[in-house]
Design an enzyme around this catalytic site. Structure first.
Site, mmCIF file in Angstrom:
data_model
loop_
_atom_site.group_PDB
_atom_site.id
_atom_site.type_symbol
_atom_site.label_atom_id
_atom_site.label_comp_id
_atom_site.label_asym_id
_atom_site.label_seq_id
_atom_site.Cartn_x
_atom_site.Cartn_y
_atom_site.Cartn_z
ATOM 1 N N ASN A 13 -38.368 -0.162 -41.536
ATOM 2 C CA ASN A 13 -38.475 0.335 -40.165
ATOM 3 C C ASN A 13 -39.003 -0.779 -39.282
ATOM 4 O O ASN A 13 -39.803 -1.609 -39.721
ATOM 5 C CB ASN A 13 -39.408 1.548 -40.093
ATOM 6 C CG ASN A 13 -39.310 2.250 -38.746
ATOM 7 O OD1 ASN A 13 -38.205 2.561 -38.297
ATOM 8 N ND2 ASN A 13 -40.432 2.491 -38.089
ATOM 9 N N ARG A 14 -38.532 -0.789 -38.030
ATOM 10 C CA ARG A 14 -38.971 -1.809 -37.069
ATOM 11 C C ARG A 14 -40.497 -1.823 -36.969
ATOM 12 O O ARG A 14 -41.113 -2.876 -36.906
ATOM 13 C CB ARG A 14 -38.342 -1.482 -35.695
ATOM 14 C CG ARG A 14 -38.641 -2.447 -34.606
ATOM 15 C CD ARG A 14 -37.915 -2.058 -33.346
ATOM 16 N NE ARG A 14 -38.310 -0.723 -32.858
ATOM 17 C CZ ARG A 14 -37.810 -0.143 -31.787
ATOM 18 N NH1 ARG A 14 -36.860 -0.753 -31.103
ATOM 19 N NH2 ARG A 14 -38.226 1.047 -31.407
ATOM 20 N N GLY A 70 -35.067 3.058 -40.685
ATOM 21 C CA GLY A 70 -35.672 3.980 -39.725
ATOM 22 C C GLY A 70 -36.695 4.871 -40.384
ATOM 23 O O GLY A 70 -36.678 5.065 -41.607
ATOM 24 N N ALA A 71 -37.574 5.414 -39.558
ATOM 25 C CA ALA A 71 -38.653 6.258 -40.092
ATOM 26 C C ALA A 71 -38.981 7.385 -39.116
ATOM 27 O O ALA A 71 -40.108 7.855 -39.060
ATOM 28 C CB ALA A 71 -39.886 5.406 -40.373
ATOM 29 N N ASP A 74 -30.715 20.362 -42.500
ATOM 30 C CA ASP A 74 -30.405 18.932 -42.364
ATOM 31 C C ASP A 74 -30.392 18.250 -43.735
ATOM 32 O O ASP A 74 -29.517 17.435 -44.030
ATOM 33 C CB ASP A 74 -31.442 18.228 -41.487
ATOM 34 C CG ASP A 74 -31.358 18.651 -40.032
ATOM 35 O OD1 ASP A 74 -30.237 18.893 -39.558
ATOM 36 O OD2 ASP A 74 -32.409 18.728 -39.374
ATOM 37 N N SER A 102 -22.572 21.199 -31.090
ATOM 38 C CA SER A 102 -22.699 22.427 -31.872
ATOM 39 C C SER A 102 -21.948 23.618 -31.260
ATOM 40 O O SER A 102 -21.306 24.368 -31.997
ATOM 41 C CB SER A 102 -24.177 22.774 -32.081
ATOM 42 O OG SER A 102 -24.755 21.837 -32.964
ATOM 43 N N GLY A 122 -37.665 11.260 -37.250
ATOM 44 C CA GLY A 122 -37.481 12.617 -37.754
ATOM 45 C C GLY A 122 -36.324 12.735 -38.729
ATOM 46 O O GLY A 122 -36.455 13.343 -39.804
ATOM 47 N N THR A 147 -32.853 21.436 -32.165
ATOM 48 C CA THR A 147 -32.694 20.001 -32.320
ATOM 49 C C THR A 147 -33.882 19.288 -31.676
ATOM 50 O O THR A 147 -34.846 19.918 -31.224
ATOM 51 C CB THR A 147 -31.307 19.547 -31.804
ATOM 52 O OG1 THR A 147 -31.132 18.181 -32.140
ATOM 53 C CG2 THR A 147 -31.147 19.731 -30.313
ATOM 54 N N LEU A 151 -26.119 7.879 -39.160
ATOM 55 C CA LEU A 151 -26.290 9.264 -38.719
ATOM 56 C C LEU A 151 -25.826 9.479 -37.283
ATOM 57 O O LEU A 151 -25.603 10.608 -36.867
ATOM 58 C CB LEU A 151 -27.761 9.689 -38.866
ATOM 59 C CG LEU A 151 -28.096 10.486 -40.122
ATOM 60 C CD1 LEU A 151 -27.514 9.910 -41.384
ATOM 61 C CD2 LEU A 151 -29.593 10.675 -40.266
ATOM 62 N N LYS A 186 -38.182 20.625 -33.621
ATOM 63 C CA LYS A 186 -38.076 21.177 -34.973
ATOM 64 C C LYS A 186 -39.432 21.548 -35.581
ATOM 65 O O LYS A 186 -39.508 22.461 -36.390
ATOM 66 C CB LYS A 186 -37.334 20.193 -35.886
ATOM 67 C CG LYS A 186 -35.869 20.026 -35.475
ATOM 68 C CD LYS A 186 -35.110 19.084 -36.386
ATOM 69 C CE LYS A 186 -33.729 18.784 -35.813
ATOM 70 N NZ LYS A 186 -32.894 17.994 -36.724
HETATM 71 P P1 ATR Z 1 -34.943 10.705 -34.801
HETATM 72 O O1 ATR Z 1 -35.731 11.974 -34.713
HETATM 73 O O2 ATR Z 1 -33.527 10.846 -34.353
HETATM 74 O O3 ATR Z 1 -35.040 10.070 -36.155
HETATM 75 P P2 ATR Z 1 -37.000 9.085 -33.618
HETATM 76 O O4 ATR Z 1 -37.999 9.931 -34.307
HETATM 77 O O5 ATR Z 1 -37.211 8.781 -32.176
HETATM 78 O O6 ATR Z 1 -35.562 9.713 -33.720
HETATM 79 O O7 ATR Z 1 -36.858 7.721 -34.452
HETATM 80 C C1 ATR Z 1 -36.126 6.688 -33.980
HETATM 81 C C2 ATR Z 1 -36.069 5.586 -35.055
HETATM 82 O O8 ATR Z 1 -35.200 4.570 -34.592
HETATM 83 C C3 ATR Z 1 -37.389 4.929 -35.364
HETATM 84 O O9 ATR Z 1 -37.409 4.553 -36.724
HETATM 85 C C4 ATR Z 1 -37.337 3.689 -34.462
HETATM 86 O O10 ATR Z 1 -38.132 2.616 -34.907
HETATM 87 P P3 ATR Z 1 -39.678 2.489 -34.459
HETATM 88 O O11 ATR Z 1 -40.437 3.393 -35.391
HETATM 89 O O12 ATR Z 1 -40.000 1.056 -34.644
HETATM 90 O O13 ATR Z 1 -39.745 2.919 -33.019
HETATM 91 C C5 ATR Z 1 -35.900 3.309 -34.612
HETATM 92 N N1 ATR Z 1 -35.340 2.476 -33.550
HETATM 93 C C6 ATR Z 1 -35.075 2.838 -32.269
HETATM 94 N N2 ATR Z 1 -34.494 1.827 -31.606
HETATM 95 C C7 ATR Z 1 -34.388 0.788 -32.480
HETATM 96 C C8 ATR Z 1 -33.866 -0.551 -32.400
HETATM 97 N N3 ATR Z 1 -33.337 -1.023 -31.261
HETATM 98 N N4 ATR Z 1 -33.907 -1.315 -33.517
HETATM 99 C C9 ATR Z 1 -34.443 -0.835 -34.656
HETATM 100 N N5 ATR Z 1 -34.950 0.405 -34.797
HETATM 101 C C10 ATR Z 1 -34.922 1.202 -33.732
#
Ligand code: ATR
Length: 266
Positions: free
Chosen positions: A153-154, A130-131, A108, A25, A133, A70, A213, A74
């Protein structure tokens, strides 16, 4: 160069985060000021959890006009502000603070939409990976713009919490596969760890867009896989530029030089 908030220099704008050293930034906003002949200074400031209110108070006292916020601050930025944009409240996250009225907004979500609004996507079916922020603003942007959203999401319980928390309707998947997908957005940090995701690429439509992203000098594993399967690709830099341009415009009330900002991080 990164400052501690206790040692913040005289400047006009800042990004705060933990970590913040990697932030592009400052470079991007300085390029915008240079393009328009403005004399502002934008710096990166390290703020730890629990110090956000003190740091924002300090920057306001020093005369900073605005602050980008960031990860992971937030939510606290939203709480610190006294004038909260409804979208930031809906997302429970603010990434832009204006000190003149102690207000905050979230750029964002509209920034994400800026990056895909003009693209011709082959369908309005989107697969969100993913799920965390950043997934929240992507999910809300897509649903608000009429996409049919599927989320993988994992940790499945977090995908459920995301949709319930935002009050949106989405399909929850136990595998990253979506027949007829026109858009696949990766918000996980798997790419940062150099890991691939097991996406069912052949289920996507030809000419679908794979959007990560994250960004790094070379293609992320997610985008490498997508490209090999014939999808179009986009990394996180256009989003960084778009949300930054919207912050710039919120603070200064003039149009941001978007091309100069994007070029500064290319
Ligand atoms: P951000 O704010 O950047 O979104 P975050 O809140 O830490 O970061 O979220 C990280 C995301 O990446 C989550 O969805 C996480 O999955 P979990 O909810 O199961 O933890 C996902 N993530 C991180 N490493 C991963 C991996 N190796 N494979 C799959 N998903 C992953």
């Amino acid at each position: 160069m990164v400052f501690r908030w206790q040692d913040a220099p005289q400047a006009d704008f800042a990004v705060i985060g933990d970590p913040v050293a990697h932030s592009m930034s400052p470079r991007m906003h300085q390029a915008a000021y240079q393009a328009l002949g403005l004399q502002y200074r934008y710096v990166a400031i390290h703020v730890r959890r629990g110090e956000v209110f003190a740091a924002l108070d300090r920057l306001a006292d020093l005369g900073y006009r605005g602050v980008n916020v960031t990860v992971p601050h937030k939510e606290e930025a939203l709480l610190w502000s006294t004038l909260k944009d409804p979208l930031a409240e809906r997302l429970q996250a603010a990434n832009t603070i204006r000190n003149s009225d102690r207000s905050c907004v979230n750029t964002d979500l509209p920034g994400f939409w800026d990056t895909i609004a003009d693209l011709q996507l082959p369908s309005k079916r989107a697969l969100l990976l993913g799920a965390g922020g950043s997934a929240r603003s992507v999910a809300l942007a897509l649903v608000d713009h009429g996409f049919e959203l599927s989320v993988w999401n994992r940790t499945p319980s977090k995908a459920l919490a995301l949709t319930e928390g935002l009050g949106i309707v989405a399909h929850l998947l136990d595998r990253p596969t979506l027949a007829g997908a026109g858009l696949v957005v990766n918000t996980t940090s798997a790419s940062l760890q150099g890991e691939s995701l097991d996406v069912d690429w052949p289920a996507c439509l030809p000419d679908a867009l794979a959007y990560d992203l994250m960004y790094r000098p070379s293609l992320t594993p997610f985008l490498e896989d997508a490209s090999r399967e014939g999808l179009r690709t986009m990394d996180g830099r256009p989003l960084l530029a778009a949300q930054g341009a919207r912050s710039f415009e919120y603070w200064l009330g003039i149009e941001a030089p978007r091309n100069a900002m994007l070029a500064a991080i290319a």
